[in-house]
Design a protein around this motif. Structure first.
Motif, PDB file in Angstrom:
ATOM      1  N   ASP A  94       4.065  10.268  -6.581  1.00 29.05           N
ATOM      2  CA  ASP A  94       4.706  10.657  -7.542  1.00 29.05           C
ATOM      3  C   ASP A  94       4.172  11.381  -9.066  1.00 29.05           C
ATOM      4  N   TYR A  95       3.334  10.662  -9.646  1.00 33.12           N
ATOM      5  CA  TYR A  95       2.783  10.472 -10.746  1.00 33.12           C
ATOM      6  C   TYR A  95       1.823  11.794 -10.851  1.00 33.12           C
ATOM      7  N   PHE A  96       0.966  11.799  -9.525  1.00 29.78           N
ATOM      8  CA  PHE A  96       0.021  12.962  -9.880  1.00 29.78           C
ATOM      9  C   PHE A  96       0.036  14.006  -9.025  1.00 29.78           C
ATOM     10  N   GLY A  97       0.583  13.840  -8.441  1.00 27.80           N
ATOM     11  CA  GLY A  97       0.753  15.334  -6.914  1.00 27.80           C
ATOM     12  C   GLY A  97      -0.383  14.893  -5.835  1.00 27.80           C
ATOM     13  N   TRP A  98      -0.059  16.073  -4.914  1.00 27.10           N
ATOM     14  CA  TRP A  98      -0.955  15.219  -3.884  1.00 27.10           C
ATOM     15  C   TRP A  98      -2.332  16.545  -4.248  1.00 27.10           C
TER      16      TRP A  98
ATOM     17  N   GLU B 100      -9.961  -0.123  -1.925  1.00 25.05           N
ATOM     18  CA  GLU B 100     -10.101  -0.068  -3.998  1.00 25.05           C
ATOM     19  C   GLU B 100     -10.100   1.449  -4.362  1.00 25.05           C
ATOM     20  N   LYS B 101     -10.337   2.462  -4.150  1.00 29.01           N
ATOM     21  CA  LYS B 101     -10.205   3.607  -5.012  1.00 29.01           C
ATOM     22  C   LYS B 101      -8.837   3.365  -5.372  1.00 29.01           C
ATOM     23  N   VAL B 102      -8.584   3.719  -4.125  1.00 31.33           N
ATOM     24  CA  VAL B 102      -6.407   3.750  -3.907  1.00 31.33           C
ATOM     25  C   VAL B 102      -5.953   2.301  -5.323  1.00 31.33           C
ATOM     26  N   GLU B 103      -6.264   1.508  -5.281  1.00 27.99           N
ATOM     27  CA  GLU B 103      -6.227   0.255  -5.477  1.00 27.99           C
ATOM     28  C   GLU B 103      -6.032   0.346  -7.800  1.00 27.99           C
ATOM     29  N   SER B 104      -7.745   1.299  -7.251  1.00 32.21           N
ATOM     30  CA  SER B 104      -8.425   1.359  -9.063  1.00 32.21           C
ATOM     31  C   SER B 104      -7.445   2.303  -9.772  1.00 32.21           C
ATOM     32  N   LEU B 105      -6.934   3.202  -8.535  1.00 30.72           N
ATOM     33  CA  LEU B 105      -6.503   4.692  -9.627  1.00 30.72           C
ATOM     34  C   LEU B 105      -4.825   4.572  -9.567  1.00 30.72           C
TER      35      LEU B 105
ATOM     36  N   LEU C  43       0.767  -1.239   0.067  1.00 31.74           N
ATOM     37  CA  LEU C  43      -0.189   0.106  -0.061  1.00 31.74           C
ATOM     38  C   LEU C  43       0.650   1.155  -0.005  1.00 31.74           C
ATOM     39  N   GLU C  44       2.184   1.587   0.911  1.00 28.64           N
ATOM     40  CA  GLU C  44       2.623   2.038   0.591  1.00 28.64           C
ATOM     41  C   GLU C  44       3.895   2.536  -0.380  1.00 28.64           C
ATOM     42  N   ALA C  45       4.136   1.927  -1.255  1.00 22.21           N
ATOM     43  CA  ALA C  45       4.481   1.756  -2.678  1.00 22.21           C
ATOM     44  C   ALA C  45       3.187   2.591  -3.739  1.00 22.21           C
ATOM     45  N   MET C  46       1.780   2.344  -3.355  1.00 26.61           N
ATOM     46  CA  MET C  46       0.976   2.626  -4.413  1.00 26.61           C
ATOM     47  C   MET C  46       0.735   3.693  -3.823  1.00 26.61           C
ATOM     48  N   VAL C  47       0.306   3.860  -2.748  1.00 32.42           N
ATOM     49  CA  VAL C  47       0.904   5.742  -2.632  1.00 32.42           C
ATOM     50  C   VAL C  47       1.687   6.507  -2.485  1.00 32.42           C
ATOM     51  N   VAL C  48       3.306   6.194  -2.223  1.00 31.73           N
ATOM     52  CA  VAL C  48       3.763   7.444  -2.635  1.00 31.73           C
ATOM     53  C   VAL C  48       3.646   7.149  -4.479  1.00 31.73           C
TER      54      VAL C  48
ATOM     55  N   PRO D  52      -1.238  16.884   3.268  1.00 33.20           N
ATOM     56  CA  PRO D  52      -1.161  14.674   3.121  1.00 33.20           C
ATOM     57  C   PRO D  52       0.625  14.769   3.416  1.00 33.20           C
ATOM     58  N   SER D  53      -0.082  13.464   3.628  1.00 32.77           N
ATOM     59  CA  SER D  53       1.798  12.795   3.843  1.00 32.77           C
ATOM     60  C   SER D  53       1.264  10.764   4.042  1.00 32.77           C
ATOM     61  N   VAL D  54       2.483  10.500   3.802  1.00 38.82           N
ATOM     62  CA  VAL D  54       1.771   9.337   3.223  1.00 38.82           C
ATOM     63  C   VAL D  54       1.805   8.439   4.775  1.00 38.82           C
ATOM     64  N   GLY D  55       2.161   8.779   5.544  1.00 37.78           N
ATOM     65  CA  GLY D  55       1.848   7.893   6.976  1.00 37.78           C
ATOM     66  C   GLY D  55       0.714   8.292   7.459  1.00 37.78           C
ATOM     67  N   SER D  56       0.154  10.010   7.310  1.00 33.61           N
ATOM     68  CA  SER D  56      -1.701   9.928   7.412  1.00 33.61           C
ATOM     69  C   SER D  56      -2.460   9.202   6.609  1.00 33.61           C
TER      70      SER D  56
END
Length: 93
Positions: A37-41, A74-79, A28-33, A57-61
């Motif tokens: 990186d790709y879209f920006g926060w 699920e939304k994060v995985e889909s994106l 999940l951390e790799a997905m969020v990072v 925004p932060s990766v930890g939160s």
């Protein structure tokens, strides 16, 4: 059971358990990072309107929230899958 005349059974060859699943082995951390990186926060907060992407925004939160909230994960995985498809499409051009 093996006897002196028959060899012991061989264990099955280990195969990847999910060879066609693009999320297999991705944390999940790799997905969020990767998404940040790709879209920006800012864009990530527009794509998935949750407070951990929009306000300070932060990766930890984000990880803390996403681990507790299945619908948001699920939304994060889909994106993330969309991002992978888009990267492949751009690499082929």
């Amino acid at each position: 059971m093996s006897t002196p005349d028959t060899p012991p059974p061989t264990p099955p060859a280990s195969k990847p358990t999910q060879p066609r699943n693009p999320l297999h082995g991705v944390t999940l951390e790799a997905m969020v990072v990767g998404l940040a990186d790709y879209f920006g926060w800012d864009e990530l907060g527009r794509q998935i309107p949750i407070r951990c992407f929009q306000i300070d925004p932060s990766v930890g939160s984000s990880l803390k929230f996403l681990r507790k909230t299945p619908w948001a994960r699920e939304k994060v995985e889909s994106l993330y899958l969309f991002m992978l498809r888009d990267q492949r499409r751009n690499a082929q051009e």
